[in-house]
Each structure stands twice: as structure tokens, then as C-alpha cells.
Motif scaffolding. Structure first.
Motif, PDB file in Angstrom:
ATOM      1  N   GLN A   1       0.822  -1.208   0.000  1.00  0.00           N
ATOM      2  CA  GLN A   1       0.000   0.000   0.000  1.00  0.00           C
ATOM      3  C   GLN A   1       0.859   1.263   0.000  1.00  0.00           C
ATOM      4  N   GLN A   2       2.179   1.102   0.216  1.00  0.00           N
ATOM      5  CA  GLN A   2       3.070   2.248   0.294  1.00  0.00           C
ATOM      6  C   GLN A   2       3.693   2.570  -1.066  1.00  0.00           C
ATOM      7  N   LEU A   3       4.197   3.799  -1.190  1.00  0.00           N
ATOM      8  CA  LEU A   3       5.037   4.132  -2.334  1.00  0.00           C
ATOM      9  C   LEU A   3       6.445   3.631  -2.079  1.00  0.00           C
ATOM     10  N   LEU A   4       7.081   3.092  -3.110  1.00  0.00           N
ATOM     11  CA  LEU A   4       8.479   2.713  -3.024  1.00  0.00           C
ATOM     12  C   LEU A   4       9.305   3.902  -3.504  1.00  0.00           C
ATOM     13  N   ASN A   5      10.198   4.384  -2.654  1.00  0.00           N
ATOM     14  CA  ASN A   5      11.028   5.540  -3.005  1.00  0.00           C
ATOM     15  C   ASN A   5      12.343   5.070  -3.616  1.00  0.00           C
ATOM     16  N   VAL A   6      12.666   5.626  -4.776  1.00  0.00           N
ATOM     17  CA  VAL A   6      13.896   5.301  -5.480  1.00  0.00           C
ATOM     18  C   VAL A   6      14.839   6.495  -5.358  1.00  0.00           C
ATOM     19  N   TYR A   7      15.986   6.295  -4.669  1.00  0.00           N
ATOM     20  CA  TYR A   7      16.956   7.371  -4.442  1.00  0.00           C
ATOM     21  C   TYR A   7      18.167   7.151  -5.338  1.00  0.00           C
ATOM     22  N   LEU A   8      18.545   8.222  -6.077  1.00  0.00           N
ATOM     23  CA  LEU A   8      19.688   8.164  -6.985  1.00  0.00           C
ATOM     24  C   LEU A   8      20.634   9.333  -6.734  1.00  0.00           C
ATOM     25  N   ASP A   9      21.922   9.065  -6.878  1.00  0.00           N
ATOM     26  CA  ASP A   9      22.927  10.131  -6.905  1.00  0.00           C
ATOM     27  C   ASP A   9      23.737   9.897  -8.180  1.00  0.00           C
ATOM     28  N   ASN A  10      23.598  10.790  -9.157  1.00  0.00           N
ATOM     29  CA  ASN A  10      24.134  10.561 -10.478  1.00  0.00           C
ATOM     30  C   ASN A  10      25.290  11.514 -10.816  1.00  0.00           C
ATOM     31  N   HIS A  11      26.269  11.008 -11.544  1.00  0.00           N
ATOM     32  CA  HIS A  11      27.329  11.860 -12.065  1.00  0.00           C
ATOM     33  C   HIS A  11      26.743  12.844 -13.073  1.00  0.00           C
ATOM     34  N   THR A  12      25.941  12.301 -14.013  1.00  0.00           N
ATOM     35  CA  THR A  12      25.295  13.112 -15.042  1.00  0.00           C
ATOM     36  C   THR A  12      23.876  12.603 -15.248  1.00  0.00           C
ATOM     37  N   GLY A  13      23.076  13.370 -15.945  1.00  0.00           N
ATOM     38  CA  GLY A  13      21.720  12.923 -16.251  1.00  0.00           C
ATOM     39  C   GLY A  13      21.724  11.824 -17.299  1.00  0.00           C
TER      40      GLY A  13
END
Length: 499
Positions: free
Chosen positions: A427-439
Motif C-alpha cells: 500500500q506504500q510508495l516505493l522511493n527510489v533514491y539516486l545520486d548521479n554523475h550526469t543525467g
């Protein structure tokens, strides 16, 4: 004949012999009426010589009945096997069945409660008056394997078989026997099996139905219409329940003589026999029924192709134990087989084809499959058939590793990836966390443990630096999944647990 793609998982019953070895009960009622029809046909055709040397073809319409939402679909492969077994059972009578149509019908009432008034009405509305109609359902009330209602030519002129018995060599042939006016070998005992405490040993003169006279062990009283099943070449039988083919009971006829039932007769309940049969008199009754006025609607047609298929398909590409360049799309190719009008194509992650079976029907000699898991091994096979010929030799199985020719790299633009919370409630949202060098652009995919793609979010743009996205996973059932982030440069995956 109409065909269709089977979307989703289909269970392939590989243990056919196991199905033949389990007991079954027939739920056909009105058996005295069936016997009387048989006797009427016998009288009508007593001086008739049936033509031999020409096959008569009978159209069959098979309904694979799923639930209203489309879940619970059934294997087309088992429908082909069922038709093969029917043709084997009736071959020496020169009666052969062919597929007029195999139809998936989404109707929970039929598949859950076929014997209810609602289920019966729905089958009446769907039946084809010019074919033998067989409805394959998930359940049958009273736990029986199958039944025929009748009478011939009526709105109730159809057969119902519970799905677990599609691969049983006896059940379809047994119910078609009723359809063609055969009673049970233990006629008069249809409602209850012999019990020495209740029915005595020796048995009494009359069977439990009160009107059928029990046949003697030596068949000396056979002949009158109200004795046994009406056939003198089927030995005395008092319904000995679901017993094995090696009969060991000590039942005695009214004269105190031990009876010896024909355990491998198609019209009784014995199981585990190596081969089942009809007697000559039963075969004559079947032919009389087929040629009767009440069965005129199933006569006079034939399949478009009657060539028997005796050879397996030669698989071409991908070669066995090879690797493919992509997991996104793989083209399966094979050689044409003489007489084949269609091909049933299957692939799975196990060579037994019983975990994650994907099934397609095609008239071509190639089939494109998509959405495979990178670096996973898949097995595939192809079964040729036409409307009439559905008996197939053991098909060869090839395997390939999806996308193994392409090196698998981490996504170069991504410094770190995390998903939270994990485990997560559906029932929850799954949060996706990213730290990227570039887009970069990519897609998010979630696979179950069988490799099935259950959720995909394509064409996503991810910016440089830290970012997050919320993913709706409300459609996922509790379980363990693979979360995969992919781009042109590579992929990153995480284990995801949903509760």
C-alpha cells in the motif's frame, strides 16, 4: 478454426500417467434414459450393416473456462492431448474427432459451479448445436471428474470435465461414451458402490435403482432389456468404486458365484490399467448412436486438413545452448512440418515447462518473444498440429541465454542507488533514491522470482546529482522481487521484498 495467444502463466501437466492413476467419479445422471436411448437405437439398426473403410469426422468445440477477470486460464496443450486420447479410444470404430474451435471463456459461474442452474444456463447459451461441446472447468460440484447431461439434441447436450482430468485417458472418452448412449457397465448401481454390509454378498436380484436386474457372473440371464447395462459382452459389475485395475474383491452374484468385472472397460471406474477399451457390443451401440437421427447435427463435416503429423519440429534459431545478443527481443525459428496448420510455441526458465510457461499459437515458422531477463537461461519447444492431428512426438527442447553476448555493466552515470522502505507494504510508495554523475534516460522494471515482468516504468529521465522518485507498487502481491534500473549504458538491480 480460431486460435488465440495465451497470455500469462499456464501450467503444463507433464505427469500424464499420474492422472491416469488416480480415481475418478462420473457425475452423469439420467443414466436409465441413456440406456433406453441405446436400446432404441439398437432396435432401429439391428439389420443395418455399417459401412467400413471410411472415417467419419466429428467436430468438437472445447471451452477452456477461466474466471471473469481472465485469471485461471488453462493449457491449450492439454486440450490437444485430450483430443488425441479421444481419437485413440475411438479409432477402431473409424470415428475421429477434430477441433472446430478452442475457446477461452471467462465465466466464473461456469468454472466454479457448472452444475448450478446459473452455470448450466450459461453453458446452454454458449454451446454450438453442430459440435460435441466440452466445457473444461476449475471445479465440479460433488468432486466428480466429469459428466454429460443430455439428452441428444437438447439445450443440455454437452459435456463438462474438471481441469485436473484433461490429461486422463479415460475421462473424455468415458463422457463421450455417455454422449453416444453408453450406460455404465455397472448400470443400476450408478448412485452407490457395492458394500457387502449394505447390499449383501451375494447381492440381491435387483440393483439399488430398484428396476435393474443384476447380471449373473456367467451372463446366463443377459438378454432382457432390464438386465445390467444391456450388453452381454460386458461382465457383471456392481460398481466396485474407484478400485485399481487389479480387482481383488470377492463380490458374488445372486447365485453366489464370484463376479469378475472387466476392469479395463472405458465405462467403469477402475484406474491404473495400461489400456482401456470398449467391447464389440459397446462399439456397435456407439455407431448406432452416431448414425441416429438425434445425432445428425454432428455428421457430414470434416476438417480442412487430415494429414497425420508424425514428426517433431526441427528447431533452428537460437541454436541449442547458444547466447542471444539481446534480452529485449528474441526470434525463435524452426522448419515447417508437413501437414501442420499451426504451431504451439512454449518457453520457460526450466526444461520441464512447468514453472513459468509462456504459450503462443502461430501459423508461421517463427515467433518473437520479448521482455526476457538478461543473462537468464530459457528453454523453448514447438509442437506442430492441425485440426485433426494433435498427437505429437516428444518435442525437442533447445535452450539459450538471453542477452549473454552483450556485456552487463553498471550504469556509468549512477554513483549510488537505493530503494526505501525495503521491505515495503504494497500500500506504500516505493522511493527510489539516486545520486548521479550526469543525467541519463532509463527504465525501471520489477520481476518476480520466476522472471516474469510484473511492473515497468519506461522512458524515465534522471537528472544529475541527488534525486528521488516515488513508485506505485500497489499492484504487487507480497513476495520477493528484483528491482532493475536499466539504461543504454548498463543496469543496476536491488532485491525488493513486498509484504
Amino acid at each position: 478454426m480460431r486460435w488465440f495467444l495465451i497470455a500469462g502463466s499456464l501450467l503444463f501437466f507433464s505427469a500424464v500417467k499420474a492422472q491416469e492413476d488416480k480415481p475418478f467419479l462420473c457425475g452423469t445422471e439420467n443414466l436409465e434414459e441413456i440406456k433406453q436411448v441405446m436400446l432404441k437405437n439398437r432396435e432401429e439398426f439391428k439389420n443395418f450393416q455399417f459401412q467400413r473403410g471410411a472415417i467419419s469426422y466429428i467436430p468438437v468445440k472445447i471451452f477452456l473456462v477461466a474466471y471473469n477477470d481472465g485469471s485461471g486460464q488453462m493449457p491449450v496443450l492439454n486440450a490437444l492431448r485430450m483430443l488425441c486420447q479421444l481419437n485413440t479410444a475411438y479409432a477402431d470404430m473409424e470415428l475421429q474427432f477434430y477441433i472446430k474451435e478452442i475457446k477461452t471463456l471467462n465465466n466464473s459461474t461456469i468454472t466454479e459451479t457448472p452444475r448450478s442452474s446459473g452455470g448450466t444456463l450459461q453453458m446452454q447459451l454458449n454451446k454450438d448445436p453442430k459440435a460435441v461441446n466440452i466445457f473444461i472447468t476449475h471445479k465440479i460440484l460433488d468432486g466428480v471428474a466429469g459428466y454429460y447431461i443430455g439428452p441428444a439434441g437438447s439445450n443440455n447436450d454437452f459435456i463438462v470435465i474438471q481441469k485436473d482430468y484433461m490429461g486422463d485417458v479415460r475421462v473424455a472418452a468415458h463422457e463421450v461414451g455417455h454422449y453416444l448412449s453408453l450406460p455404465h457397465t455397472f448400470h443400476g448401481w450408478d448412485s452407490e458402490a457395492w458394500d457387502p454390509v449394505k447390499h449383501g454378498n451375494p447381492v440381491q436380484k435387483f440393483a439399488p435403482d430398484g428396476i435393474t436386474i443384476n447380471e449373473y457372473a456367467d451372463s446366463s440371464n443377459c438378454g432382457p432389456k432390464n438386465v445390467g447395462d444391456g450388453f452381454c459382452d460386458t461382465p457383471a459389475d456392481y460398481n466396485f468404486g474407484a478400485n485399481t485395475c487389479s480387482y481383488s474383491l470377492k463380490a458374488m452374484d445372486p447365485n453366489g458365484k464370484l463376479v469378475s468385472p472387466q476392469t479395463n472397460n472405458m465405462m467403469n471406474y477402475f484406474f491404473g490399467c495400461s489400456k482401456y477399451l470398449f467391447t464389440p457390443q459397446q462399439k456397435a451401440a456407439i455407431l448406432s448412436s452416431y448414425n441416429s437421427t438425434s445425432r445428425r447435427d454432428i455428421r457430414g463435416t470434416s476438417p480442412s486438413e487430415v494429414t497425420p503429423i508424425n514428426q517433431a519440429v526441427k528447431l533452428l534459431k537460437p541454436a541449442d545452448k547458444s547466447a542471444t545478443a539481446s534480452a529485449d527481443s528474441v526470434l525463435l525459428e524452426w522448419e515447417a512440418v508437413a501437414g501442420a496448420a499451426s504451431y504451439l510455441v512454449q518457453y520457460d526458465i526450466v526444461p520441464t515447462f512447468e514453472v513459468f510457461v509462456q504459450t503462443f499459437i502461430t501459423k508461421e515458422t517463427k515467433q518473437k518473444i520479448t521482455g526476457l531477463v538478461l543473462n537468464r537461461t530459457y528453454y523453448w519447444r514447438v509442437i506442430p498440429f492441425n485440426d485433426y492431428s494433435t498427437c505429437y512426438p516428444d518435442p525437442p527442447r533447445f535452450s539459450f541465454k538471453a542477452g549473454a553476448l552483450t556485456s552487463v555493466r553498471d550504469i556509468p552515470e549512477v554513483k549510488s542507488l537505493s530503494i526505501y522502505p525495503n521491505p515495503v507494504a504494497n500500500q506504500q510508495l516505493l522511493n527510489v533514491y539516486l545520486d548521479n554523475h550526469t543525467g541519463f534516460s532509463g527504465s525501471i522494471s520489477i520481476f518476480d522470482l520466476n522472471g516474469r515482468l510484473v511492473l515497468q516504468v519506461p522512458d524515465q529521465k534522471f537528472t544529475a546529482g541527488a534525486s528521488s522518485k516515488g513508485l506505485d507498487i500497489s499492484g504487487l502481491r507480497p513476495g520477493v522481487y528484483a528491482f532493475v534500473l536499466s539504461s543504454r549504458g548498463g543496469l543496476a538491480s536491488r532485491r525488493l521484498t513486498v509484504f
